[in-house]
Write an enzyme that holds these catalytic residues in place. Structure first.
Site, PDB file in Angstrom:
ATOM      1  N   TYR A  17      14.767   4.491 -12.696  1.00 12.52           N
ATOM      2  CA  TYR A  17      13.822   4.265 -12.596  1.00 12.52           C
ATOM      3  C   TYR A  17      13.512   3.115 -13.789  1.00 12.52           C
ATOM      4  CZ  TYR A  17       9.049   2.347 -14.384  1.00 12.52           C
ATOM      5  OH  TYR A  17       8.244   2.090 -14.820  1.00 12.52           O
ATOM      6  N   LEU A  53       0.598  -0.954   0.182  1.00 10.44           N
ATOM      7  CA  LEU A  53      -0.631   0.076  -0.288  1.00 10.44           C
ATOM      8  C   LEU A  53       0.684   1.585   0.051  1.00 10.44           C
ATOM      9  CD1 LEU A  53      -2.496  -1.372   2.333  1.00 10.44           C
ATOM     10  CD2 LEU A  53      -2.244  -1.448  -0.065  1.00 10.44           C
ATOM     11  N   VAL A  92       1.778  21.695 -21.666  1.00 13.52           N
ATOM     12  CA  VAL A  92       2.152  21.181 -22.271  1.00 13.52           C
ATOM     13  C   VAL A  92       3.155  20.954 -22.616  1.00 13.52           C
ATOM     14  CG1 VAL A  92       2.173  20.508 -24.573  1.00 13.52           C
ATOM     15  CG2 VAL A  92      -0.383  20.990 -23.404  1.00 13.52           C
ATOM     16  N   LYS A  96      13.838  -1.115 -14.394  1.00 12.65           N
ATOM     17  CA  LYS A  96      13.358  -2.063 -15.590  1.00 12.65           C
ATOM     18  C   LYS A  96      14.853  -3.461 -16.241  1.00 12.65           C
ATOM     19  CE  LYS A  96       9.402  -1.181 -14.003  1.00 12.65           C
ATOM     20  NZ  LYS A  96       8.383  -1.940 -13.286  1.00 12.65           N
ATOM     21  N   LYS A 122       7.823   3.219  -9.466  1.00  9.19           N
ATOM     22  CA  LYS A 122       7.381   3.801 -11.066  1.00  9.19           C
ATOM     23  C   LYS A 122       7.139   5.731 -11.179  1.00  9.19           C
ATOM     24  CE  LYS A 122       2.605   4.565 -10.991  1.00  9.19           C
ATOM     25  NZ  LYS A 122       1.743   4.177 -12.534  1.00  9.19           N
ATOM     26  N   SER A 157       9.119  -1.609 -19.324  1.00  9.96           N
ATOM     27  CA  SER A 157       8.698  -1.012 -19.638  1.00  9.96           C
ATOM     28  C   SER A 157       9.349  -0.516 -21.066  1.00  9.96           C
ATOM     29  CB  SER A 157       8.444   0.375 -18.774  1.00  9.96           C
ATOM     30  OG  SER A 157       8.481   1.712 -18.881  1.00  9.96           O
ATOM     31  N   ASP A 183      12.358  13.878 -21.145  1.00  7.97           N
ATOM     32  CA  ASP A 183      10.830  13.354 -22.258  1.00  7.97           C
ATOM     33  C   ASP A 183      12.101  12.691 -23.857  1.00  7.97           C
ATOM     34  OD1 ASP A 183       8.886  13.723 -21.270  1.00  7.97           O
ATOM     35  OD2 ASP A 183       8.485  15.748 -21.532  1.00  7.97           O
TER      36      ASP A 183
HETATM   37  P1  NAD Z   1       1.001   1.174  -9.435  1.00  9.77           P
HETATM   38  O1  NAD Z   1       2.008   2.590  -8.469  1.00  9.77           O
HETATM   39  O2  NAD Z   1      -0.766   2.215  -9.893  1.00  9.77           O
HETATM   40  O3  NAD Z   1       0.452  -0.246  -8.966  1.00  9.77           O
HETATM   41  C1  NAD Z   1       2.152  -0.847  -7.918  1.00  9.77           C
HETATM   42  C2  NAD Z   1       2.219  -1.032  -6.726  1.00  9.77           C
HETATM   43  O4  NAD Z   1       2.761  -1.684  -6.218  1.00  9.77           O
HETATM   44  C3  NAD Z   1       0.725  -0.423  -5.944  1.00  9.77           C
HETATM   45  O5  NAD Z   1       0.214  -0.286  -5.168  1.00  9.77           O
HETATM   46  C4  NAD Z   1       2.213  -0.635  -4.368  1.00  9.77           C
HETATM   47  O6  NAD Z   1       1.826   0.095  -3.131  1.00  9.77           O
HETATM   48  C5  NAD Z   1       2.895  -2.098  -5.071  1.00  9.77           C
HETATM   49  N1  NAD Z   1       4.227  -1.676  -4.371  1.00  9.77           N
HETATM   50  C6  NAD Z   1       5.262  -0.806  -4.300  1.00  9.77           C
HETATM   51  N2  NAD Z   1       6.581  -0.997  -3.681  1.00  9.77           N
HETATM   52  C7  NAD Z   1       5.987  -2.475  -3.136  1.00  9.77           C
HETATM   53  C8  NAD Z   1       6.919  -3.748  -2.487  1.00  9.77           C
HETATM   54  N3  NAD Z   1       7.616  -3.215  -1.902  1.00  9.77           N
HETATM   55  N4  NAD Z   1       6.216  -4.926  -1.883  1.00  9.77           N
HETATM   56  C9  NAD Z   1       4.368  -4.190  -2.432  1.00  9.77           C
HETATM   57  N5  NAD Z   1       3.664  -3.749  -3.256  1.00  9.77           N
HETATM   58  C10 NAD Z   1       4.653  -2.873  -3.821  1.00  9.77           C
HETATM   59  O7  NAD Z   1       1.941   1.539 -10.665  1.00  9.77           O
HETATM   60  P2  NAD Z   1       0.767   0.742 -11.800  1.00  9.77           P
HETATM   61  O8  NAD Z   1       1.654   1.794 -12.922  1.00  9.77           O
HETATM   62  O9  NAD Z   1      -0.315  -0.510 -11.309  1.00  9.77           O
HETATM   63  O10 NAD Z   1       2.260  -0.126 -12.219  1.00  9.77           O
HETATM   64  C11 NAD Z   1       2.267  -1.113 -12.508  1.00  9.77           C
HETATM   65  C12 NAD Z   1       4.054  -2.118 -12.654  1.00  9.77           C
HETATM   66  O11 NAD Z   1       3.658  -1.499 -14.274  1.00  9.77           O
HETATM   67  C13 NAD Z   1       5.153  -1.268 -11.955  1.00  9.77           C
HETATM   68  O12 NAD Z   1       6.045  -2.389 -12.287  1.00  9.77           O
HETATM   69  C14 NAD Z   1       5.983  -0.160 -13.112  1.00  9.77           C
HETATM   70  O13 NAD Z   1       7.205   0.205 -13.004  1.00  9.77           O
HETATM   71  C15 NAD Z   1       5.353  -1.082 -14.809  1.00  9.77           C
HETATM   72  N6  NAD Z   1       4.034   0.193 -16.233  1.00  9.77           N
HETATM   73  C16 NAD Z   1       3.672   0.905 -15.274  1.00  9.77           C
HETATM   74  C17 NAD Z   1       3.838   2.096 -16.061  1.00  9.77           C
HETATM   75  C18 NAD Z   1       3.064   3.026 -16.238  1.00  9.77           C
HETATM   76  O14 NAD Z   1       2.786   4.204 -17.597  1.00  9.77           O
HETATM   77  N7  NAD Z   1       1.230   2.747 -15.373  1.00  9.77           N
HETATM   78  C19 NAD Z   1       3.843   1.141 -17.412  1.00  9.77           C
HETATM   79  C20 NAD Z   1       4.939   0.493 -17.593  1.00  9.77           C
HETATM   80  C21 NAD Z   1       5.528  -0.151 -17.137  1.00  9.77           C
HETATM   81  C1  WQD Z   2       3.381  11.683 -21.781  1.00  9.35           C
HETATM   82  C2  WQD Z   2       3.197  12.724 -22.739  1.00  9.35           C
HETATM   83  C3  WQD Z   2       4.601  14.556 -22.057  1.00  9.35           C
HETATM   84  C4  WQD Z   2       2.799  15.192 -18.358  1.00  9.35           C
HETATM   85  C5  WQD Z   2       7.244   7.736 -18.385  1.00  9.35           C
HETATM   86  C6  WQD Z   2       7.391   7.248 -17.893  1.00  9.35           C
HETATM   87  C7  WQD Z   2       7.259   5.851 -18.181  1.00  9.35           C
HETATM   88  C8  WQD Z   2       6.102   5.012 -17.753  1.00  9.35           C
HETATM   89  C9  WQD Z   2       4.720   5.902 -18.568  1.00  9.35           C
HETATM   90  C10 WQD Z   2       6.312   3.603 -15.528  1.00  9.35           C
HETATM   91  C11 WQD Z   2       5.239  13.223 -22.818  1.00  9.35           C
HETATM   92  C12 WQD Z   2       3.689  14.899 -21.868  1.00  9.35           C
HETATM   93  C13 WQD Z   2       3.086  14.839 -19.225  1.00  9.35           C
HETATM   94  C14 WQD Z   2       1.851  16.959 -18.648  1.00  9.35           C
HETATM   95  C15 WQD Z   2       3.014  17.047 -20.722  1.00  9.35           C
HETATM   96  N1  WQD Z   2       6.087   4.963 -16.812  1.00  9.35           N
HETATM   97  N2  WQD Z   2       2.764  15.493 -20.465  1.00  9.35           N
HETATM   98  N3  WQD Z   2       2.285  17.006 -18.934  1.00  9.35           N
HETATM   99  O1  WQD Z   2       7.243   9.941 -20.195  1.00  9.35           O
HETATM  100  O2  WQD Z   2       6.097   8.712 -21.156  1.00  9.35           O
HETATM  101  O3  WQD Z   2       5.952   8.018 -19.478  1.00  9.35           O
HETATM  102  O4  WQD Z   2       5.030   7.416 -17.733  1.00  9.35           O
HETATM  103  O5  WQD Z   2       6.655   2.422 -16.385  1.00  9.35           O
HETATM  104  O6  WQD Z   2       8.688   5.210 -17.483  1.00  9.35           O
HETATM  105  O7  WQD Z   2       8.523   7.193 -18.139  1.00  9.35           O
HETATM  106  O8  WQD Z   2       4.444   9.025 -20.160  1.00  9.35           O
HETATM  107  O9  WQD Z   2       2.220  10.073 -19.358  1.00  9.35           O
HETATM  108  O10 WQD Z   2       3.995  11.352 -18.072  1.00  9.35           O
HETATM  109  O11 WQD Z   2       3.383  12.061 -20.504  1.00  9.35           O
HETATM  110  O12 WQD Z   2       2.204  17.645 -21.555  1.00  9.35           O
HETATM  111  O13 WQD Z   2       1.479  17.576 -17.765  1.00  9.35           O
HETATM  112  O14 WQD Z   2       2.750  13.726 -22.452  1.00  9.35           O
HETATM  113  O15 WQD Z   2       5.545  15.351 -22.601  1.00  9.35           O
HETATM  114  O16 WQD Z   2       4.938  14.068 -23.831  1.00  9.35           O
HETATM  115  P1  WQD Z   2       6.031   9.588 -20.843  1.00  9.35           P
HETATM  116  P2  WQD Z   2       4.200  10.949 -19.297  1.00  9.35           P
END
Ligand code: NAD
Ligand code: WQD
Length: 340
Positions: free
Chosen positions: A151, A34, A219, A155, A86, A126, A300
């Site tokens: 971060y 959590l 933006v 990965k 993340k 990712s 970015d």
């Molecule tokens: P999120 O933060 O909503 O979910 C991650 C969950 O993991 C949270 O509920 C957090 O409480 C839990 N958590 C973190 N560290 C923990 C630990 N040590 N033990 C137990 N629970 C733990 O994130 P999300 O957007 O659902 O992302 C899930 C996965 O997908 C992550 O590994 C993230 O890196 C990856 N990912 C997310 C995105 C994105 O844009 N959301 C994109 C690519 C990859």
């Molecule tokens: C998307 C686009 C910003 C916010 C990130 C992490 C990636 C993954 C997904 C975990 C970009 C633009 C954003 C704002 C904006 N996370 N933007 N104003 O950067 O592609 O990816 O989240 O794995 O690892 O890097 O996603 O949603 O932050 O941005 O203009 O207030 O929106 O510049 O072009 P991003 P994002």
């Protein structure tokens, strides 16, 4: 029925995946500390599925309690590992926290999977591992570029840890899922993205601005080499993304995987700019979103979108939802959060 352990299962993508696993008939157990989610998410899952999955409030780095958890659920046949920190920006400020949390939790999990003879893992990777690809759309053979943040580095390192572990243990099977940009919420609006504090990602900032919680959307740049100057990403519906995890688990349990470690890009194959997303959101919701063009955000990349052919043809999964419906689902979730 087989049980799937979902780490990070009360998080954004994890909670949506738990719903799809239950819908597909799997038993689920959630482990989450959590740190970035709320236990009320279980209520949302129960409202959607009519099932409240067992929940264990444990840190995945906690070997002793994770060991007990595997002992408590001897029917675990696969793990989906979402649990991680993340936030890219935060990882730059607190690299050691990210390395300890994201890498430590995977190592603990893999050690305990071996002890408890759990042989299947789906890992949340990712598209960030590609950096700015040289060729677009980007496929799974694209070179992994030096990470732009701690971060992103976690990965890349975690993918290598899984490969090395699989090389040492022929019983371990893994599917690495490289997500592009997940957006949207479950159509029921019972679960969705719950960003802590000021949203870093585009969509939650858009919906909070539309709701009047933020003054305006900034933006980050319109001087990129794209059609309208704003960055391009591959925005994928979170429910589509969740369904891919069910397919991946089934693939391993049915022993259909052709390699010990398989990698799939999970995207739509379509790149959309920030301004296209913004204008589409305004069009489909009828809600204005004040915005201002400001300077570029450090780190970015200019443009990235997936070549999803391998996931479509080998995994047998394809993104279905339109960007319009996805943006609407994000807005309906925001309205629900506002008590509407
Ligand atoms: P999120 O933060 O909503 O979910 C991650 C969950 O993991 C949270 O509920 C957090 O409480 C839990 N958590 C973190 N560290 C923990 C630990 N040590 N033990 C137990 N629970 C733990 O994130 P999300 O957007 O659902 O992302 C899930 C996965 O997908 C992550 O590994 C993230 O890196 C990856 N990912 C997310 C995105 C994105 O844009 N959301 C994109 C690519 C990859
Ligand atoms: C998307 C686009 C910003 C916010 C990130 C992490 C990636 C993954 C997904 C975990 C970009 C633009 C954003 C704002 C904006 N996370 N933007 N104003 O950067 O592609 O990816 O989240 O794995 O690892 O890097 O996603 O949603 O932050 O941005 O203009 O207030 O929106 O510049 O072009 P991003 P994002």
């Amino acid at each position: 029925m087989a049980r799937v352990l979902v780490t990070g299962g009360t998080g954004y993508i994890g909670s949506h995946t738990v719903v799809e696993l239950i819908n597909a008939g799997y038993d689920v157990a959630i482990v989450d500390n959590l740190s970035n989610s709320n236990i009320n998410v279980l209520d949302g899952i129960e409202k959607i599925c009519g099932v409240r999955p067992p929940f264990e409030n444990i840190d995945c780095n906690d070997y002793e309690n994770m060991d007990r958890l595997f002992g408590k659920y001897p029917d675990i046949v696969a793990v989906i590992h979402f649990a991680a920190s993340k936030a890219v920006g935060e990882s730059v400020e607190k690299p050691l926290m990210y390395y300890r949390n994201n890498i430590g939790s995977l190592i603990t999990l893999l050690e305990l999977m071996k002890v408890h003879k759990v042989q299947n893992i789906v890992f949340s990777s990712s598209c960030t591992v590609y950096g700015q690809p040289d060729i677009l759309p980007v496929d799974e053979n694209a070179p992994i570029k030096p990470a732009l943040s701690p971060y992103g580095n976690t990965k890349q390192i975690n993918e290598e840890i899984i490969r090395d572990t699989a090389h040492s243990d022929s019983n371990l099977h893994a599917i690495l899922l490289r997500y592009f940009n997940p957006i949207g919420a479950h159509p029921s609006a019972e679960i969705g993205e719950l960003p802590n504090g000021v949203p870093q990602n585009l969509l939650p900032f858009v919906t909070q601005t539309a709701a009047g919680l933020r003054k305006e959307l900034k933006v980050f740049g319109n001087d990129y080499n794209t059609s309208d100057g704003s960055c391009i990403r591959d925005y994928i519906n979170v429910v589509d993304l969740a369904k891919a995890h069910v397919v991946a688990v089934r693939r391993m349990l049915d022993k259909k995987a052709t390699e010990q470690v398989e990698v799939f890009n999970l995207g739509t194959g379509r790149g959309l700019s920030v301004l296209e997303i913004l204008n589409t959101f305004i069009k489909v919701t009828g809600v204005n979103v004040p915005y201002q063009i400001v300077g570029r955000r450090e780190g970015d990349i200019e443009k990235v979108w997936a070549n999803p052919d391998k996931a479509n043809n080998v995994l047998g999964w394809k993104a279905q939802e339109t960007v319009e419906d996805t943006l609407l689902s994000a807005w309906h979730w925001q309205e629900k959060l506002m008590g509407k």
